[in-house]
Design a protein around this motif. Structure first.
Motif, short mmCIF file in Angstrom:
data_model
loop_
_atom_site.label_atom_id
_atom_site.label_comp_id
_atom_site.label_asym_id
_atom_site.label_seq_id
_atom_site.Cartn_x
_atom_site.Cartn_y
_atom_site.Cartn_z
N SER A 271 0.71 -1.15 0.06
CA SER A 271 -0.06 -0.18 0.12
C SER A 271 0.76 1.41 0.06
N GLN A 272 0.49 2.35 -0.56
CA GLN A 272 1.08 3.40 -0.78
C GLN A 272 1.01 4.27 0.65
N SER A 273 -0.03 3.90 1.63
CA SER A 273 0.05 4.62 2.87
C SER A 273 0.51 4.24 3.91
N GLN A 274 1.59 3.24 3.52
CA GLN A 274 2.30 2.29 4.87
C GLN A 274 3.15 3.32 5.45
N MET A 275 3.26 3.10 6.97
CA MET A 275 4.38 3.78 7.69
C MET A 275 4.02 5.33 7.60
N THR A 276 2.63 5.37 7.99
CA THR A 276 2.16 6.83 8.09
C THR A 276 1.24 6.66 9.15
N VAL A 277 0.98 8.04 9.97
CA VAL A 277 0.16 7.99 11.23
C VAL A 277 -1.28 7.91 10.82
N LEU A 278 -1.95 6.89 11.29
CA LEU A 278 -3.29 6.89 11.10
C LEU A 278 -4.19 7.83 12.02
N SER A 279 -4.02 7.91 13.50
CA SER A 279 -4.56 8.76 14.24
C SER A 279 -3.68 8.97 15.58
N THR A 280 -3.93 9.97 16.33
CA THR A 280 -3.19 10.43 17.51
C THR A 280 -3.98 10.81 18.45
N ARG A 281 -3.66 10.81 19.56
CA ARG A 281 -4.42 11.04 20.76
C ARG A 281 -3.43 11.55 21.82
N THR A 282 -3.88 12.52 22.68
CA THR A 282 -3.05 13.25 23.74
C THR A 282 -3.81 13.18 25.05
N ALA A 283 -2.98 12.75 26.05
CA ALA A 283 -3.31 13.12 27.43
C ALA A 283 -2.39 13.90 28.00
N ARG A 284 -2.83 15.12 29.16
CA ARG A 284 -1.97 15.76 30.02
C ARG A 284 -2.36 15.62 31.49
N ALA A 285 -1.12 15.83 32.26
CA ALA A 285 -1.38 15.56 33.59
C ALA A 285 -2.09 16.86 34.31
N VAL A 286 -2.22 18.01 33.51
CA VAL A 286 -2.93 19.08 34.19
C VAL A 286 -3.92 19.42 33.02
N ASP A 287 -5.01 19.35 33.16
CA ASP A 287 -6.05 19.58 32.28
C ASP A 287 -7.13 20.75 32.81
N VAL A 288 -6.89 21.86 32.10
CA VAL A 288 -7.47 23.06 32.55
C VAL A 288 -9.11 23.06 31.67
N PRO A 289 -9.91 23.24 32.55
CA PRO A 289 -11.47 23.20 32.07
C PRO A 289 -11.78 24.46 31.43
N PHE A 290 -12.66 24.39 30.28
CA PHE A 290 -13.10 25.65 29.94
C PHE A 290 -14.58 26.07 30.55
N GLY A 291 -14.61 27.41 30.52
CA GLY A 291 -15.86 27.98 31.23
C GLY A 291 -15.94 27.95 32.73
N TRP A 292 -16.80 28.13 33.18
CA TRP A 292 -17.23 28.24 34.62
C TRP A 292 -17.32 26.64 35.17
N ILE A 293 -16.58 26.42 36.47
CA ILE A 293 -16.54 25.11 37.08
C ILE A 293 -16.81 25.32 38.38
N ASP A 294 -17.27 24.10 39.13
CA ASP A 294 -17.94 24.12 40.39
C ASP A 294 -16.86 23.74 41.37
N GLU A 295 -17.03 23.60 42.47
CA GLU A 295 -16.04 23.45 43.67
C GLU A 295 -15.35 22.11 43.35
N ARG A 296 -16.08 21.09 42.97
CA ARG A 296 -15.28 19.74 42.95
C ARG A 296 -14.25 19.77 41.75
N LYS A 297 -14.65 20.35 40.81
CA LYS A 297 -13.53 20.59 39.50
C LYS A 297 -12.39 21.38 39.98
N LEU A 298 -12.94 22.49 40.58
CA LEU A 298 -11.75 23.55 41.38
C LEU A 298 -10.78 22.85 42.14
N ARG A 299 -11.30 21.97 42.97
CA ARG A 299 -10.32 21.12 43.85
C ARG A 299 -9.43 20.49 43.26
N ILE A 300 -10.03 19.50 42.12
CA ILE A 300 -9.35 18.77 41.22
C ILE A 300 -8.07 19.48 40.52
#
Length: 595
Positions: free
Chosen positions: A378-407
């Motif tokens: 195949s011509q598409s061999q050795m190429t990236v099909l998909s990618t996913r990323t995870a971070r240890a510090v995840d900043v939520p968007f918008g307004w958050i409650d007390e539980r998410k603020l503590r986390i």
């Protein structure tokens, strides 16, 4: 007179069917006294039981009681070392997760491929395994009990001397089966690679194609299954050249298969610093943090794709696995910036297409109306099909409650000023803070540093080193420079419709070492950390326990070397299920746990 028949002349004794016993008859009455000797054919309850019943009874005992039952008699000593009994004890004490690397990379599709130990990846599944010996080795790892020996010197090749006799160089280290591969990063017109086995040793020399002085940047082993006990490894030079060697056994030797030049955009100024190789896929990471994918075909490299990142920074760890025959999985753990000037851990998963065959429908020359299938790569061999990323510090968007603020506050409190090292095995991510490593060389080289003349090399006693030792007991759990941060990396499977997003969850903080950690090595749920003061700790990430293998020593501190940025040069750490090897400059020490 006629002769008598023979049966009339036979005696009665000769006419009996069997001869009588020469011993006399027993007495009419037996005398039973307290001092009478028991008969020789007396059987106890231990002797009348079948082996299967005894094994069933022994299966309810602990490993300590199994060792004690070997003192009963020879039969029980033979049954107490049964392999099935110790297999159950191994799983009960150390857990099933410790067996993940027994067959190398398992073909699992739940996103939990784990980097195997170097020698476990080559083990052939057999009907019999010495589980008691495996239990003893794992117990030695948990308690830190080992023997210490130096690596035997390999045959010295005829190479020119290094251009400069500086001490700020490190040593690359690889383990594959019973072989140990070492190489120095000191610049020279010919860099030597030493291959050592328990009984033999050999060496090879790498020279750049244009003859300029260069140094070895990294080594990588071929993770695919070897053929006829032949192992392959690649070495990358600072000049952009690479070499592929094949190791033969009986006798031990290494032959060069092919060589070439890495075809990158800026290879001279940004050489390869890390690589992962699973034939035919080669993944390289350059100094400018660019990932390149190559297809190794007919002893040549073909560049298929180049990836760049603006949010990922070194140090970085690469883990390459094969979840399916036609797919590769690359997991990277690296440092990511956090506002305002701090760092934390991050991880990315890259799914790469492998060598797949596609069907091309073309008409036959004899009959244009008929179609036949021809397979071609195949011509598409050795190429990236998909990618996913995870971070240890995840900043939520918008307004958050007390539980998410503590986390979010808990995540924010674990950010560090610098990252000394970060490693992953596909499931765990461990981060070592490097807050006290910056500018340490300038502090040690200051004129007001005092030294002790009773030692052959100066022992600097500065406030910086005193702070390193003191902060081990006074720092908090979240900001201690000697503690390690342990995270669990979870990438849900792609085939799930309602799969959750990838997560990098904090598990615990590992305490124990008395100095800042400079080097980490992680494989199969076990981590080895090397501190600035020479202390070595082994961590069982599944149980969250650690054991000290080597204590801090002044001799190790005296041998520290510092680079141009006044940071200590890191040592190299590598291990398998039986040995741990620490390489620092010219010193290579082996610690064996199969004792």
């Amino acid at each position: 007179m006629t002769d008598k028949p023979d049966y009339l002349t036979l005696s009665p004794a000769s006419m009996s069917k069997r001869s009588l016993s020469p011993q006399g008859l027993p007495a009419a009455k037996r005398l039973h006294t307290l001092h009478s000797k028991p008969p020789d054919n007396h059987l106890s309850i231990v002797d009348v039981l079948y082996d299967e019943l005894i094994l069933t009874i022994l299966s309810y005992l602990s490993w300590f009681d199994l060792c004690a039952t070997q003192l009963i008699n020879r039969n029980w000593a033979r049954l107490a070392v049964d392999s099935e009994l110790w297999r159950r004890q191994y799983i009960l004490v150390f857990g099933k997760p410790r067996l993940r690397g027994a067959r190398g990379q398992p073909g699992r599709f739940d996103g939990r491929e784990v980097k195997p130990l170097p020698s476990r990846a080559r083990i052939v599944d057999s009907a019999y395994k010495d589980w008691k010996w495996m239990f003893r080795i794992s117990s030695n790892w948990r308690k830190g009990r080992c023997s210490v020996e130096e690596l035997p010197c390999a045959a010295q090749p005829e190479i020119p001397q290094p251009l400069e006799t500086s001490s700020n160089f490190n040593r690359h280290l690889l383990l594959t089966g019973t072989l140990t591969i070492t190489a120095s990063s000191q610049p020279s017109t010919g860099s030597a690679i030493y291959i050592t086995s328990p009984t033999e040793s050999c060496s090879v020399v790498c020279r750049s194609s244009n003859g300029i002085p260069c140094s070895i940047m990294t080594l990588t082993i071929d993770q695919s299954a070897p053929t006829l006990d032949h192992h392959r490894f690649l070495s990358f030079l600072s000049s952009g050249d690479f070499f592929c060697y094949q190791i033969q056994h009986n006798p031990l030797s290494a032959s060069r298969q092919f060589q070439g030049t890495i075809a990158t955009r800026r290879s001279p100024s940004h050489p390869v610093v890390q690589a992962a190789y699973h034939h035919p896929l080669l993944v390289t990471l350059s100094r400018d943090f660019t990932i390149s994918l190559y297809n190794v075909v007919n002893e040549a490299l073909s560049l298929t794709q180049t990836l760049s990142s603006f949010t990922s920074f070194p140090p970085v760890s690469l883990v390459l696995s094969t979840p399916s025959p036609s797919t590769y999985k690359l997991v990277l753990a690296y440092a990511i910036p956090v506002y305002p000037r701090h760092w934390t851990a991050g991880a990315t998963e890259l799914m790469i297409s492998g060598v797949t065959m596609t069907a091309n429908l073309t008409p036959r020359p004899s009959n244009p109306d008929s179609l036949h299938s021809l397979t071609s790569p195949s011509q598409s061999q050795m190429t990236v099909l998909s990618t996913r990323t995870a971070r240890a510090v995840d900043v939520p968007f918008g307004w958050i409650d007390e539980r998410k603020l503590r986390i979010m506050r808990e995540q924010w409190s674990r950010k560090v000023n610098r990252v000394a090292d970060i490693q992953t095995d596909g499931k765990w991510v461990i981060l070592a803070p490097g807050d006290q490593l910056a500018g340490l060389g300038d502090c040690l080289a200051s004129p007001d540093s005092a030294f002790d003349s009773s030692y052959p090399s100066p022992i600097f006693r500065t406030n910086k080193l005193d702070d390193i030792q003191m902060n081990a007991s006074t720092a908090s759990s979240l900001h201690s420079p000697t503690s390690l941060q342990l995270y669990r990396l979870i990438f849900p499977p792609h085939n799930s419709v309602s799969s959750s997003p990838p997560r990098l969850s904090f598990v615990r903080t590992l305490h124990g070492q008395t100095g800042p950690v400079t080097t980490l090595s992680l494989a199969d749920g076990r981590c080895v950390s090397l501190s600035l003061n020479g202390s070595i700790w082994v961590w069982d990430l599944e149980a969250g326990t650690g054991a000290e293998v080597a204590a801090a020593s002044l001799e190790f501190i005296n041998g520290l070397a510092f680079g141009p940025d006044s940071e200590p040069v890191k040592g190299s750490v590598s291990f398998d299920e039986r040995r741990l090897i620490i390489a620092q400059r010219d010193n290579v020490v082996i610690r064996r746990f199969d004792v």
